[in-house]
Design a protein around this motif. Structure first.
Motif: not given
Length: 475
Positions: A354-356, A335-338, A393-396
């Motif tokens: 937004t990532v964990p 996600v960060r690379e994209a 945003a990435l979440a679990v």
């Protein structure tokens, strides 16, 4: 073989089946009736013969009194033959022959056979018919022999047999007729199945081409109901299979037509720029590089289109050869690379990421998931004006990694939201392909997410459009 021949053969075969069953039941009933009639006639004959034997026994007791008084017979009973025999040295001699039939050899043999106990025998007397003969000892060496005609017994038994034949014939006819009617009623569900099977040749698989599962009492029974259910299930399966095949064929035709149209556009551009390049090479050398750049740009665009088509084709045939190379990796890093690539390529769209804090490790193909994120971000930038905010945003959530790509653009019309993942579908067909692409980006995204076992959903309204991806595989 033509359908008419098949249907005619089916009707003939069904008729033969009903006839065979009815005739089989008729033959079985005939055998039962024959055995029953023989038993009844035999029992009646034995019963009447027993009654005659009792009558002869009582009559001979009375005749013995005459013999004791007169030494011979002075009367005949019931028109019977009666005689007194003297038996000496193996010879039976009648004391008188006035009451003997012309053929009295049977009576003499009975007299010889009679010992201390009475002897019964049924014999045929020449010229007189069948008689019941009884020998009874009345003294030392003296035997009373009587012969009673069995004409009445024979007549009674014959009448009984005739009555039985008539009654059994009527019962057999009624049995066959009623049995055939019952069989036809029981076989009617099979006839209905045959008729519907013939309708399949005309592709009539609508709800009208179904058999009712519940039938009236006695019309086939539980077995036929089970057969009806299985037959209807088969028809539904065939119907759904044909519908799926028809839909797939329509999608394939539409896909081929769209692909042909999309490929024709860059090919036409390449042909035109090639002509311009040739003209520039001869007349305007300074414009050659510009035309060559256009050729390269169209070639790259066509290469991207072909790559997307090839990827979709491989994803469609994933049961044969999957294009994914999965292994355990960190989704946060992808996600960060994209996000970094998007910021560099499109600085006019502010991006919030937004990532964990902890790594999100699961089984996936990093290259293909990166392609999914890139396509969604590019889609957000292509369909919104410059300066529109985009969020990633990435979440679990439980065992799922949830990835959301949103923008604050004008949104997607509600009538178009159900088709955004269709191949070559564009919300705005009037926009240029140079800005918007070929219409395969979201189709590739949907297929790649499905290949990972995940789901993608869309929610859009003016000012907020969100794509939500759920990927399984978290420990």
């Amino acid at each position: 073989m033509s359908p008419g021949t098949v249907s005619g053969w089916t009707r003939l075969d069904r008729t033969r089946l009903g006839t065979r069953l009815a005739l089989g039941l008729g033959v079985l009933a005939l055998a039962v009736f024959a055995v029953l009639g023989a038993v009844m006639a035999g029992s009646m004959e034995d019963y009447l013969a027993g009654k005659l034997d009792e009558q002869m026994r009582g009559t001979q007791i009375d005749l013995e009194k005459d013999i004791a008084k007169y030494g011979d017979l002075h009367r005949s009973a019931y028109g019977w033959y009666s005689a007194v025999y003297d038996v000496r040295d193996g010879v039976a001699v009648p004391r008188s022959t006035g009451d003997l039939p012309a053929d009295h050899a049977e009576l003499s043999s009975i007299a010889l056979l009679t010992g201390t106990e009475p002897v019964f025998r049924t014999a045929d007397l020449a010229g007189d018919g069948t008689y019941r003969v009884r020998g009874c000892p009345v003294g030392a060496g003296v035997v009373l022999v009587s012969a009673a005609p069995m004409d009445e017994i024979t007549t009674t038994v014959r009448r009984l047999v005739l009555v039985e034949i008539g009654a059994f014939a009527v019962a057999l006819a009624a049995f066959v007729v009623i049995g055939r009617a019952v069989l036809r009623r029981g076989l009617k569900p099979l006839s209905d199945m045959a008729a519907i099977a013939r309708d399949i040749t005309s592709h009539d698989l609508t709800d009208s081409a179904r058999l009712p599962v519940r039938v009236e009492t006695g019309a086939g029974g539980v077995e036929v109901e089970e057969l009806r259910t299985a037959f209807n299930t088969m028809l539904e399966h065939i119907d759904s299979s044909l519908a799926a095949r028809t839909a797939a064929e329509q999608r394939l035709r539409r896909f081929i037509a769209d692909a042909s149209h999309e490929l024709r556009t860059p090919l036409t551009s390449i042909r035109g720029y090639a002509d311009l390049f040739r003209y520039a090479a001869a007349n305007a050398p300074g414009e050659r590089e510009a035309h060559l750049d256009k050729l390269r740009s169209e070639a790259r665009r066509m290469a991207v289109l072909l790559d997307d088509l090839l990827l979709l084709a491989r994803l469609d045939a994933a049961e044969v050869e999957t294009p994914l190379r999965t292994h355990r990796a960190d989704l946060v890093e992808v996600v960060r690379e994209a996000a970094d690539a998007f910021v560099v390529a499109r600085p006019y769209h502010p991006l919030a990421v937004t990532v964990p804090r902890e790594p999100v490790v699961l089984e996936f193909d990093p290259v293909r998931v990166r392609q999914v994120v890139d396509n969604l971000l590019a889609n957000a930038a292509s369909h919104t004006p410059a300066g529109t905010a985009v969020s990633l945003a990435l979440a679990v959530s439980g065992r799922y990694a949830v990835l959301r790509v949103a923008d604050a653009g004008p949104g997607i019309p509600e009538g178009e939201q159900a088709r955004v993942f269709d191949r070559f579908h564009r919300v705005d067909d009037s926009r240029t392909r140079g800005r918007g692409g070929s219409g395969l980006g979201l189709a590739v995204v949907h297929s790649l997410v499905a290949a990972h076992g995940g789901t993608i959903t869309l929610r859009s309204r003016p000012g907020r459009t969100t794509f939500t991806i759920r990927l399984p595989g978290l420990a």
